[in-house]
Design an enzyme around this catalytic site. Structure first.
Site, PDB file in Angstrom:
ATOM      1  N   LEU A 203       0.832  -1.203   0.000  1.00  0.00           N
ATOM      2  CA  LEU A 203       0.000   0.000   0.000  1.00  0.00           C
ATOM      3  C   LEU A 203       0.871   1.259   0.000  1.00  0.00           C
ATOM      4  O   LEU A 203       0.757   2.110  -0.879  1.00  0.00           O
ATOM      5  CB  LEU A 203      -0.941   0.003   1.201  1.00  0.00           C
ATOM      6  CG  LEU A 203      -1.864   1.222   1.327  1.00  0.00           C
ATOM      7  CD1 LEU A 203      -2.832   1.306   0.150  1.00  0.00           C
ATOM      8  CD2 LEU A 203      -2.635   1.183   2.654  1.00  0.00           C
TER       9      LEU A 203
ATOM     10  N   TRP B 128       8.725   0.292   2.008  1.00  0.00           N
ATOM     11  CA  TRP B 128       8.653  -0.120   3.418  1.00  0.00           C
ATOM     12  C   TRP B 128       7.704  -1.303   3.596  1.00  0.00           C
ATOM     13  O   TRP B 128       6.819  -1.289   4.450  1.00  0.00           O
ATOM     14  CB  TRP B 128       8.237   1.049   4.322  1.00  0.00           C
ATOM     15  CG  TRP B 128       9.132   2.233   4.196  1.00  0.00           C
ATOM     16  CD1 TRP B 128       8.806   3.460   3.710  1.00  0.00           C
ATOM     17  CD2 TRP B 128      10.526   2.308   4.545  1.00  0.00           C
ATOM     18  NE1 TRP B 128       9.890   4.301   3.726  1.00  0.00           N
ATOM     19  CE2 TRP B 128      10.966   3.617   4.240  1.00  0.00           C
ATOM     20  CE3 TRP B 128      11.445   1.394   5.079  1.00  0.00           C
ATOM     21  CZ2 TRP B 128      12.277   4.035   4.454  1.00  0.00           C
ATOM     22  CZ3 TRP B 128      12.746   1.807   5.288  1.00  0.00           C
ATOM     23  CH2 TRP B 128      13.152   3.110   4.984  1.00  0.00           C
TER      24      TRP B 128
ATOM     25  N   GLU C  98       1.456   1.870  10.187  1.00  0.00           N
ATOM     26  CA  GLU C  98       0.015   1.657  10.416  1.00  0.00           C
ATOM     27  C   GLU C  98      -0.647   2.913  10.969  1.00  0.00           C
ATOM     28  O   GLU C  98      -1.576   2.833  11.771  1.00  0.00           O
ATOM     29  CB  GLU C  98      -0.236   0.467  11.356  1.00  0.00           C
ATOM     30  CG  GLU C  98       0.581  -0.766  11.083  1.00  0.00           C
ATOM     31  CD  GLU C  98       0.195  -1.482   9.801  1.00  0.00           C
ATOM     32  OE1 GLU C  98      -0.720  -1.003   9.103  1.00  0.00           O
ATOM     33  OE2 GLU C  98       0.827  -2.491   9.486  1.00  0.00           O
TER      34      GLU C  98
END
Length: 402
Positions: A148, A179, A380
């Site tokens: 993402l 990442w 996150e």
């Protein structure tokens, strides 16, 4: 570990310095069995080696560890069917806590595998996707990753540049992701891309021509973890590679909510390991002719760490019960992630001061956990993003967009 204090004449249970609130009483026998299984596995397979892996910046046995984690049912734990354990949210949280008490990189391996890649396929994939990928992923035979974040788009995934275009009946993907945990060892990548119909997810086999995942080096955090870039250069996929169950950001964001829930628990594992290291050290380290744990300032530090640690575990447990009841909102997950990671870092930093110079040594886990948590703090969802999620929920006003 010294014995707990004796119970009083009133018949109250003894005070346990490692469980001062008696939170173990909230767990069922099955909960404890899950926790103890994961704790024993981590003590045997991770703790004896993790300082060396961290120092060298590698996780050389990741495939072996994945298979072992699959064997104990730790991959895709809350998912049902397809070889998954069907565990409760609380049991999954307890597993995350124990894994991160060993190292954040190990918990990240499990979170990305289960809460991101497997969850996306389980919730949004076709039956063919589920049958193909979930059983070997649950067994740890296939490792998954979740694409993402991009080099220029992290907190704002709506601006992603990775694009999937139609070419006949096929899809062709071009772009880069950054990442990405597990990327260079993954057998399948769940990749999110812009299409003419909105953001869609794709199950991309890692051996597809045009797909590569070079590993990222020179990290000073999450060093015992595989972190990669994903490069998609004309990756041609059949029509059925798209995940049919969702269009738009709702798909990846729901996966992130599931992963963030695991972090709420996991951060408390890193904090617990650091607190217990400080507590044990304070009892044995002598200065000025006595154990430093006998000094008021050290006791104040230990008391404050214990309060925040066990408040955080209690919060995680509460959120887990809400998830099991189908009542957990994304804003509540943001509440837990924001609080628990922030407090975990402070606990690690305070524990480091109790250990003094020894606190920076890999002979103790504290500095390793502190530096790992610097990554957990911003992946996150950064602190600022979770503050704005809560701010919007509290005020009804959206600060994300002008």
């Amino acid at each position: 570990m010294p014995p707990a204090a004796k119970s009083s004449r009133s018949g109250l249970p003894p005070f346990d310095p490692y469980d001062p609130l008696g939170l173990d009483d909230l767990l069922s026998d099955e909960d404890r069995a899950v926790r103890d299984t994961v704790r024993a596995w981590a003590a045997d397979r991770v703790l004896p080696h993790v300082a060396g892996w961290y120092e060298r910046g590698e996780l050389p046995v990741i495939r072996e560890l994945a298979r072992e984690l699959g064997a104990i049912g730790a991959l895709g734990m809350p998912l049902t069917g397809y070889g998954c354990a069907g565990a409760s949210a609380v049991q999954y949280g307890l597993a995350c806590l124990e894994l991160e008490a060993a190292d954040s990189g190990i918990r990240s391996l499990v979170s990305v595998q289960g809460s991101l890649a497997m969850y996306a396929i389980h919730r949004f994939g076709s039956e063919e996707h589920k049958q193909r990928w979930l059983p070997p992923m649950a067994a740890g035979e296939v490792i998954g990753c979740f694409g993402l974040t991009e080099p220029d788009h992290g907190s704002d995934p709506a601006g992603m540049r990775t694009r999937a275009r139609r070419d006949g009946s096929d899809w062709v993907l071009d772009g880069r992701k950054m990442w990405i945990t597990n990327g260079s060892v993954a057998g399948v990548a769940v990749v999110w891309a812009q299409t003419d119909d909105g953001i869609r997810g794709f199950a991309v086999p890692a051996d597809t021509p045009g797909f590569s995942a070079p590993e990222i080096h020179h990290k000073w955090s999450l060093r015992a973890s595989v972190t990669s870039e994903l490069v998609l250069d004309g990756v041609r996929l059949p029509a059925d590679a798209v995940l049919p169950g969702v269009t738009g950001l709702r798909g990846p964001l729901s996966c992130l909510s599931h992963a963030r829930y695991g972090i709420v628990w996991g951060a408390m594992g890193a904090a617990r390991a650091s607190f217990e290291a400080a507590l044990d050290y304070a009892r044995s380290r002598e200065q000025f002719g006595r154990a430093i744990g006998g000094f008021q300032l050290t006791q104040a530090k230990l008391a404050d760490m214990a309060v925040e640690l066990h408040k955080g575990i209690l919060l995680a447990h509460h959120l887990g019960r809400r998830m099991d009841a189908g009542r957990l909102r994304p804003e509540q997950i943001s509440f837990g992630k924001l609080n628990n990671v922030r407090e975990a870092i402070e606990i690690c930093r305070t524990a480091r001061t109790v250990l003094g110079a020894n606190g920076i040594s890999l002979e103790y886990p504290v500095m390793r956990h502190a530096t790992n948590l610097e990554s957990v703090l911003t992946y996150e969802g950064t602190v600022e993003m979770h503050q704005l999620v809560l701010g919007k929920a509290l005020t009804g006003l959206d600060a994300f967009r002008g």
